[in-house]
Design a protein around this motif. Structure first.
Motif, PDB file in Angstrom:
ATOM      1  N   THR A  15       0.804  -1.219   0.000  1.00 56.52           N
ATOM      2  CA  THR A  15       0.000   0.000   0.000  1.00 56.52           C
ATOM      3  C   THR A  15       0.838   1.271   0.000  1.00 56.52           C
ATOM      4  OG1 THR A  15      -0.145  -0.129   2.410  1.00 56.52           O
ATOM      5  CG2 THR A  15      -1.958  -1.091   1.143  1.00 56.52           C
ATOM      6  N   ARG A  16       2.094   1.161   0.420  1.00 58.99           N
ATOM      7  CA  ARG A  16       2.927   2.365   0.498  1.00 58.99           C
ATOM      8  C   ARG A  16       4.395   1.962   0.506  1.00 58.99           C
ATOM      9  NH1 ARG A  16       1.541   6.398   5.101  1.00 58.99           N
ATOM     10  NH2 ARG A  16      -0.070   6.845   3.591  1.00 58.99           N
ATOM     11  N   ILE A  17       5.209   2.758  -0.188  1.00 57.80           N
ATOM     12  CA  ILE A  17       6.663   2.628  -0.123  1.00 57.80           C
ATOM     13  C   ILE A  17       7.192   4.009   0.211  1.00 57.80           C
ATOM     14  CG2 ILE A  17       8.791   2.051  -1.342  1.00 57.80           C
ATOM     15  CD1 ILE A  17       7.123   0.207  -3.144  1.00 57.80           C
ATOM     16  N   THR A  18       7.858   4.119   1.355  1.00 57.54           N
ATOM     17  CA  THR A  18       8.389   5.401   1.789  1.00 57.54           C
ATOM     18  C   THR A  18       9.886   5.278   2.032  1.00 57.54           C
ATOM     19  OG1 THR A  18       7.869   4.871   4.083  1.00 57.54           O
ATOM     20  CG2 THR A  18       6.226   6.138   2.865  1.00 57.54           C
ATOM     21  N   SER A  19      10.526   6.410   2.191  1.00 59.28           N
ATOM     22  CA  SER A  19      11.953   6.453   2.463  1.00 59.28           C
ATOM     23  C   SER A  19      12.173   6.841   3.916  1.00 59.28           C
ATOM     24  CB  SER A  19      12.616   7.476   1.541  1.00 59.28           C
ATOM     25  OG  SER A  19      13.975   7.600   1.843  1.00 59.28           O
ATOM     26  N   GLU A  20      13.059   6.133   4.572  1.00 59.43           N
ATOM     27  CA  GLU A  20      13.400   6.451   5.957  1.00 59.43           C
ATOM     28  C   GLU A  20      14.907   6.277   6.106  1.00 59.43           C
ATOM     29  OE1 GLU A  20      12.504   4.200   9.982  1.00 59.43           O
ATOM     30  OE2 GLU A  20      10.692   5.152   9.160  1.00 59.43           O
ATOM     31  N   GLY A  21      15.603   7.373   6.309  1.00 56.04           N
ATOM     32  CA  GLY A  21      17.052   7.300   6.331  1.00 56.04           C
ATOM     33  C   GLY A  21      17.538   6.888   4.947  1.00 56.04           C
ATOM     34  N   GLY A  22      18.381   5.885   4.879  1.00 58.51           N
ATOM     35  CA  GLY A  22      18.864   5.380   3.597  1.00 58.51           C
ATOM     36  C   GLY A  22      18.105   4.165   3.114  1.00 58.51           C
ATOM     37  N   ASN A  23      17.027   3.803   3.787  1.00 56.46           N
ATOM     38  CA  ASN A  23      16.269   2.594   3.463  1.00 56.46           C
ATOM     39  C   ASN A  23      14.909   2.924   2.866  1.00 56.46           C
ATOM     40  OD1 ASN A  23      18.299   0.989   4.728  1.00 56.46           O
ATOM     41  ND2 ASN A  23      17.363   1.388   6.698  1.00 56.46           N
ATOM     42  N   LEU A  24      14.302   1.923   2.228  1.00 56.80           N
ATOM     43  CA  LEU A  24      12.912   2.030   1.797  1.00 56.80           C
ATOM     44  C   LEU A  24      12.064   1.190   2.745  1.00 56.80           C
ATOM     45  CD1 LEU A  24      13.134   1.637  -2.083  1.00 56.80           C
ATOM     46  CD2 LEU A  24      12.882   3.737  -0.749  1.00 56.80           C
ATOM     47  N   ILE A  25      10.922   1.725   3.143  1.00 50.65           N
ATOM     48  CA  ILE A  25       9.981   1.016   4.004  1.00 50.65           C
ATOM     49  C   ILE A  25       8.781   0.615   3.149  1.00 50.65           C
ATOM     50  CG2 ILE A  25       8.583   1.102   6.106  1.00 50.65           C
ATOM     51  CD1 ILE A  25      11.628   1.472   6.571  1.00 50.65           C
ATOM     52  N   VAL A  26       8.539  -0.691   3.059  1.00 46.85           N
ATOM     53  CA  VAL A  26       7.434  -1.231   2.266  1.00 46.85           C
ATOM     54  C   VAL A  26       6.326  -1.626   3.234  1.00 46.85           C
ATOM     55  CG1 VAL A  26       6.742  -2.997   0.614  1.00 46.85           C
ATOM     56  CG2 VAL A  26       9.077  -2.082   0.557  1.00 46.85           C
ATOM     57  N   SER A  27       5.162  -0.988   3.113  1.00 48.23           N
ATOM     58  CA  SER A  27       4.028  -1.263   3.995  1.00 48.23           C
ATOM     59  C   SER A  27       2.922  -1.945   3.212  1.00 48.23           C
ATOM     60  CB  SER A  27       3.484   0.032   4.592  1.00 48.23           C
ATOM     61  OG  SER A  27       4.489   0.730   5.276  1.00 48.23           O
ATOM     62  N   GLY A  28       2.218  -2.855   3.873  1.00 51.60           N
ATOM     63  CA  GLY A  28       1.108  -3.529   3.218  1.00 51.60           C
ATOM     64  C   GLY A  28       0.524  -4.617   4.090  1.00 51.60           C
ATOM     65  N   THR A  29      -0.176  -5.540   3.441  1.00 54.58           N
ATOM     66  CA  THR A  29      -0.758  -6.680   4.152  1.00 54.58           C
ATOM     67  C   THR A  29      -0.362  -7.970   3.445  1.00 54.58           C
ATOM     68  OG1 THR A  29      -2.795  -6.487   2.887  1.00 54.58           O
ATOM     69  CG2 THR A  29      -2.765  -5.427   5.041  1.00 54.58           C
ATOM     70  N   ILE A  30      -0.127  -8.986   4.240  1.00 51.42           N
ATOM     71  CA  ILE A  30       0.195 -10.307   3.714  1.00 51.42           C
ATOM     72  C   ILE A  30      -1.045 -11.178   3.822  1.00 51.42           C
ATOM     73  CG2 ILE A  30       1.572 -12.390   4.075  1.00 51.42           C
ATOM     74  CD1 ILE A  30       3.827 -10.623   5.044  1.00 51.42           C
ATOM     75  N   MET A  31      -1.369 -11.869   2.729  1.00 54.27           N
ATOM     76  CA  MET A  31      -2.503 -12.779   2.646  1.00 54.27           C
ATOM     77  C   MET A  31      -3.813 -12.105   3.048  1.00 54.27           C
ATOM     78  SD  MET A  31      -0.610 -16.228   3.860  1.00 54.27           S
ATOM     79  CE  MET A  31      -1.438 -17.369   2.767  1.00 54.27           C
ATOM     80  N   GLY A  32      -3.906 -10.809   2.770  1.00 55.93           N
ATOM     81  CA  GLY A  32      -5.140 -10.079   2.983  1.00 55.93           C
ATOM     82  C   GLY A  32      -5.472  -9.739   4.422  1.00 55.93           C
ATOM     83  N   ALA A  33      -4.621 -10.111   5.376  1.00 60.15           N
ATOM     84  CA  ALA A  33      -5.011  -9.898   6.765  1.00 60.15           C
ATOM     85  C   ALA A  33      -3.897  -9.399   7.673  1.00 60.15           C
ATOM     86  CB  ALA A  33      -5.569 -11.192   7.344  1.00 60.15           C
ATOM     87  N   VAL A  34      -2.675  -9.787   7.436  1.00 57.52           N
ATOM     88  CA  VAL A  34      -1.583  -9.497   8.369  1.00 57.52           C
ATOM     89  C   VAL A  34      -0.844  -8.233   7.934  1.00 57.52           C
ATOM     90  CG1 VAL A  34       0.510 -10.398   9.442  1.00 57.52           C
ATOM     91  CG2 VAL A  34      -1.321 -11.972   8.770  1.00 57.52           C
TER      92      VAL A  34
END
Length: 90
Positions: A15-34
């Motif tokens: 649902t979202r990919i953001t930058s934090e420091g020198g890293n990318l943070i990938v946010s979302g859900t696994i298998m529709g629930a987690v």
């Protein structure tokens, strides 16, 4: 964006990919629930590119524009240039 297993069932919805420091943070859900947040470090991104052949990299490069109209390509290109300019100014 969604990632699928080889049997075409949904594995993860990003649902979202953001930058934090020198890293990318990938946010979302696994298998529709987690809900999950994953960290992609620069060394891991480089390792991913090392595992790809040149033809695979070429296919990955054209995937975002396949089936896209020319005006959308131009708009996307301008948006990409703006984002690159913004990153370089930091």
């Amino acid at each position: 964006m969604k990632l699928y297993t080889t049997d075409n069932s949904e594995l993860m919805e990003i649902t979202r990919i953001t930058s934090e420091g020198g890293n990318l943070i990938v946010s979302g859900t696994i298998m529709g629930a987690v809900p999950v947040k994953a960290v992609l470090r620069p060394e891991d991104m480089r390792a991913a590119f090392r595992t790809m052949s040149v033809p695979t990299m070429a296919k990955a490069a054209v995937m975002p524009v396949r089936g896209t109209s020319v005006p959308a390509l131009i708009g996307g290109g301008l948006l990409g240039l703006f984002a690159l300019f913004k990153l370089l100014r930091k």
